[in-house]
Design a protein around this motif. Structure first.
Motif, short mmCIF file in Angstrom:
data_model
loop_
_atom_site.label_atom_id
_atom_site.label_comp_id
_atom_site.label_asym_id
_atom_site.label_seq_id
_atom_site.Cartn_x
_atom_site.Cartn_y
_atom_site.Cartn_z
N GLU A 139 6.10 15.20 -2.08
CA GLU A 139 6.44 16.24 -0.68
C GLU A 139 6.54 14.91 0.36
N ARG A 140 5.64 13.90 0.29
CA ARG A 140 5.62 12.83 1.32
C ARG A 140 5.21 11.57 0.47
N LEU A 141 6.09 10.41 0.52
CA LEU A 141 5.45 9.25 0.22
C LEU A 141 5.32 8.28 1.65
N ARG A 142 4.37 7.48 1.85
CA ARG A 142 4.19 6.47 2.68
C ARG A 142 4.01 5.05 2.25
N LEU A 143 4.78 4.17 2.43
CA LEU A 143 4.68 2.81 1.97
C LEU A 143 4.65 1.83 3.01
N SER A 178 12.56 8.48 -8.85
CA SER A 178 12.46 8.73 -7.77
C SER A 178 11.58 7.49 -7.35
N ILE A 179 10.75 6.74 -8.17
CA ILE A 179 9.94 5.43 -7.95
C ILE A 179 10.87 4.41 -7.81
N GLU A 180 12.02 4.42 -8.70
CA GLU A 180 12.84 3.56 -8.49
C GLU A 180 13.73 3.33 -7.43
N ALA A 181 14.08 4.41 -6.90
CA ALA A 181 14.92 4.78 -5.73
C ALA A 181 14.20 4.14 -4.32
N ARG A 236 4.69 -0.07 -8.86
CA ARG A 236 3.47 0.21 -9.32
C ARG A 236 2.43 0.76 -8.68
N ALA A 237 2.45 0.73 -7.19
CA ALA A 237 1.51 1.31 -6.18
C ALA A 237 1.95 2.84 -6.26
N ILE A 238 3.21 2.98 -6.21
CA ILE A 238 3.65 4.47 -6.07
C ILE A 238 3.29 5.26 -7.33
N ARG A 239 3.57 4.65 -8.57
CA ARG A 239 3.18 5.29 -9.90
C ARG A 239 1.70 5.58 -10.06
N GLU A 240 1.01 4.67 -9.65
CA GLU A 240 -0.62 4.89 -9.70
C GLU A 240 -0.97 5.69 -8.70
N SER A 241 -0.35 6.00 -7.56
CA SER A 241 -0.51 6.88 -6.59
C SER A 241 -0.34 8.27 -6.94
N ILE A 242 0.93 8.50 -7.74
CA ILE A 242 1.42 9.75 -8.14
C ILE A 242 0.05 10.29 -9.20
N LYS A 243 -0.17 9.26 -10.05
CA LYS A 243 -0.93 9.44 -11.28
C LYS A 243 -2.43 10.00 -10.57
N MET A 244 -2.74 9.30 -9.34
CA MET A 244 -4.08 9.93 -8.99
C MET A 244 -3.91 11.08 -8.19
N ALA A 245 -2.95 11.44 -7.83
CA ALA A 245 -2.61 12.85 -7.21
C ALA A 245 -2.45 14.02 -8.15
N GLY A 246 -2.51 13.50 -9.54
CA GLY A 246 -2.43 14.59 -10.72
C GLY A 246 -0.98 14.88 -11.16
N GLY A 247 -0.08 13.92 -10.75
CA GLY A 247 1.25 13.87 -11.27
C GLY A 247 1.43 12.92 -12.47
N SER A 304 0.81 -1.28 -0.17
CA SER A 304 0.11 0.07 -0.08
C SER A 304 0.84 1.22 -0.03
N ALA A 305 0.50 2.04 -0.99
CA ALA A 305 1.48 3.20 -1.03
C ALA A 305 0.66 4.64 -1.00
N ASN A 306 0.97 5.76 -0.49
CA ASN A 306 0.18 6.82 -0.98
C ASN A 306 1.11 8.00 -0.81
N VAL A 307 0.81 9.11 -1.75
CA VAL A 307 1.70 10.23 -1.96
C VAL A 307 0.92 11.59 -1.63
N ARG A 308 1.89 12.65 -1.40
CA ARG A 308 1.01 14.08 -1.38
C ARG A 308 2.15 14.62 -2.25
N LEU A 309 1.66 15.12 -3.29
CA LEU A 309 2.58 15.90 -4.17
C LEU A 309 2.28 17.57 -4.00
#
Length: 293
Positions: free
Chosen positions: A213-217, A245-248, A280-291, A200-205
């Motif tokens: 700005e912040r990732l939680r994984l 950044s996702i790869e890192a 995949r989870a971070i990438r989708e979270s970024i997409k949902m956040a508008g990135g 489970s991942a979530n981001v604040r862009l």
């Protein structure tokens, strides 16, 4: 078929606590999707049960005056998945709930049972961990709030004392507002199966959508309890919302997890899964956040 010594039905939360005090070996039963299976298998022969099925005050989902999302411990998994507040504010939690078992099980299983059995494979647990949920316990001394990171002690064991019950799961507004997340479950089957690994991942862009700005994984089945990944989160903080950044972050997650080999998968395969699901989870979270990573 079911070897039960006694069954007591609590009339209130306080009554449930008192019954637990009177019966030191008793088990709490909510939906029964875990306990009844164990009894039928002969593992809890002659047990005493305290049912909290009648406690309707522990059902339902609401927002409190400060905007915190409050999920009653007796809320069924199907109700959780379908709830408009959850779908609006934390859709990743609805996603996680929808992956549990099948329709019949989701109709009887409860969110309280899913997190109080202490197992690392509980599908809601990693998402609740990723959103900094707070557990509300009630016991003889009244209410106490326990961060979910402190709720899980070791495999199958939580911080709940015998004379306490979980009354609610609370997600503060600051933990979900402006965060966008995604949950992925990898299992041998698409339904009616326990996770080989859950992520489970979530981001604040940033406002322009270009900076994390912040990732939680968080993961399930990556260790004895659901766990957060501070190294991965630090690797992405303040970085561009990019594939690099996702790869890192995905690579850094490996240093935070402690998967084991079981009949479902080897530790090495789970490490591979952890990286791929994180991507995949971070990438989708970024997409949902508008990135646009």
């Amino acid at each position: 078929m079911y070897d039960i010594e006694a069954l007591y039905e609590a009339e209130s939360v306080a009554d449930a606590v008192e019954l637990l005090r009177e019966h030191p070996a008793a088990l709490v039963i909510a939906g029964g999707s875990d306990v009844l299976v164990e009894i039928r298998a002969g593992k809890l022969a002659g047990c005493t049960l305290i049912s909290i099925q009648k406690l309707d005050e522990l059902r339902g989902i609401s927002l409190d005056g400060e905007g915190a999302l409050r999920i009653g411990a007796m809320t069924s998994i199907s109700s959780l998945a379908a709830d408009p507040l959850v779908q609006k504010h934390i859709p990743a939690l609805a996603e996680a709930a929808q992956t549990i078992g099948g329709p019949q099980l989701r109709n009887i299983a409860t969110i309280g049972g899913n997190v109080c059995n202490g197992v690392t494979s509980a599908d809601t647990a990693s998402t609740l961990m990723a959103f900094d949920a707070v557990m509300e316990y009630f016991g003889k001394a009244g209410k106490r709030l326990v961060p979910i990171q402190e709720h899980y002690i070791t495999a199958g064991k939580t911080a709940l004392s015998h004379e306490e019950i979980l009354t609610a799961v609370i997600i503060p507004r600051d933990s979900y507002a402006n965060y966008f997340g995604h949950y992925i479950k990898y299992a041998m089957r698409e339904a009616l199966d326990i996770a080989t690994l859950g992520c489970s991942a979530n981001v604040r862009l940033s406002k322009d959508g270009k900076t994390i700005e912040r990732l939680r994984l968080a993961y399930g089945v990556a260790g004895p309890v659901p766990m957060r990944c501070p190294s991965a989160e630090a690797a992405a903080a303040g970085m561009p919302a990019s594939e690099e950044s996702i790869e890192a972050a995905a690579k850094a997650a490996v240093s935070d997890i402690k998967p084991r080999t079981s009949w479902r998968a080897s530790a090495e395969f789970r490490i591979h899964l952890a990286q791929e699901l994180a991507r995949r989870a971070i990438r989708e979270s970024i997409k949902m956040a508008g990135g646009s990573a």
